[in-house]
Design an enzyme around this catalytic site. Sequence first.
Site, short mmCIF file in Angstrom:
data_model
loop_
_atom_site.label_atom_id
_atom_site.label_comp_id
_atom_site.label_asym_id
_atom_site.label_seq_id
_atom_site.Cartn_x
_atom_site.Cartn_y
_atom_site.Cartn_z
N GLY A 1 97.17 15.23 89.20
CA GLY A 1 98.42 15.98 89.32
C GLY A 1 98.30 17.13 90.30
O GLY A 1 99.12 17.28 91.21
N CYS B 1 92.73 25.02 80.83
CA CYS B 1 93.91 24.86 79.97
C CYS B 1 93.53 25.26 78.54
O CYS B 1 93.81 24.53 77.59
CB CYS B 1 94.47 23.44 80.04
SG CYS B 1 93.30 22.15 79.56
#
Length: 495
Positions: free
Chosen positions: A112, A227
């Site tokens: 991504g 994350c």
Amino acid sequence: MALERYRAFIDDWDAFQEALLRPEPRTLRVRTGRISVDEVAARLAEQGFETRPFPGLPDFLEVTHQPFPVSESLEHWLGLFYIQQAATGVAAPILDPHPGDRVLDMCAAPGGKTTHLADLMEDRGAVVAADVNEKRLRALLGNVYRTAHTNILTVASDGRLFPSGATFDRILADVPCSGEGMVRKKGGRVGRTSQKALDRMTRSQEKLLRRAVDLLRPGGEVLYVTCTFSPDENESVVSRVLADTDLEVLPIDLGLPHARGLTEFEDEVFDPRMADACRIYPHHFDSGGLFLCHLRKPGEGAVEGWGPVPALFPSGGDAAPPADEEAEAKAEIAAGETYLRDVYGVPEETLADVGWIVRGENIWLHTLDAWPAQHWEAIHGWRVLSVGVRALSRDGRGQRPTTDLIRWLDGPVGDRTLRLDPEQWKQALSGMDLPLESLPVGDGRTAADLEDGFVTLCLGDRGVGRGVVRRGRLLPELPKARAGWLLKVLDRTFA
């Protein structure tokens, strides 16, 4: 709850907890090098989807209503967008790569952020996308090919041991972590990480960041990303690296809700410059959790260890292939360009600014203006997997265009283009014969007037794949897995 220890620094604990229990909105990033955000929104609206722009992320859309999963839309199959969590969409713009930069994504899969970097660079310069996990590498390659990026060099390598010999303008160190910021995908539940596992993870994260610093040119920038909410994996890791380097910490101004980095937690005091780092919590803009710290290596200097992309892929660790083999590869490339231009109908200007490299039975098309592979130290532990997109395959019958090339060409090609409607595509993919007389090619002619050979198959104005006209029949030649996926998409989209 494992996250309870963070109550002291999360700005709105009640909003944080509420966000963890809500389903995360579906967001997508448009492949802006191939299509506009407005056009994607319009195409999806025709199918009953409702979308809205995502504030602060100009190439993102939030899907507010979907008649079926947007991942099963034709636009997704065509690579016109990437389904991506909104929080992760801030990373590439913060690193701010420019066309012509040399960029390393150390832990790139599934792609991504890699493809976001390439899009911002307008497919110029080079993005080296590395990962060590073979399964994740397959996903990375699939996403690079689907979105048709030609400036990505994909490498199997452990980022902690990434080869020396070349430096980079910008590096994304999006390191493996405990993943607490993805808790919404698990219904708000987060597992506990043992102290032993956490220590092992933070050592790995620190090694990745230190390796990134080593690979930066003077004046280059690295973005450290996780994350997770854990200060052990975030401020603590970066502070240890700052303690014995002369890195600068660059302030991050998102223009979106976020929190500043921590300068202390429990019994640990961090580098005071951690206040310029960025923390994104799920309630900030209804997405996932992320930590980002933007660092700069002092000084100014050009990248080193980059050279021209050869015509023939080196083998066996050689710095360059033998001259006679290089000459043979150049001849193959020239023949391929002639075929694409004079037989297949690709306009000469389309091929004016691309490069080519022969590897095995394939010729790859790329837009890298240089590459580092021949300068990387000849040690085990790394190998190049792809350079741009596979454009031509070769066998005893000659050269043939690939579906990846047709996806990159992205539309009608010369007079050997057939536009099939959805029903005709379904029939062709199901093995049914299509009368060539029913397939117009322009100027009053049909496919029956074409000489036998390869054709571009389109759906509307988008190139879908390769076909072949042979003995009065049209045969689609999409790879089996892609053909099956496309048939499912068409059944769903054009029921």
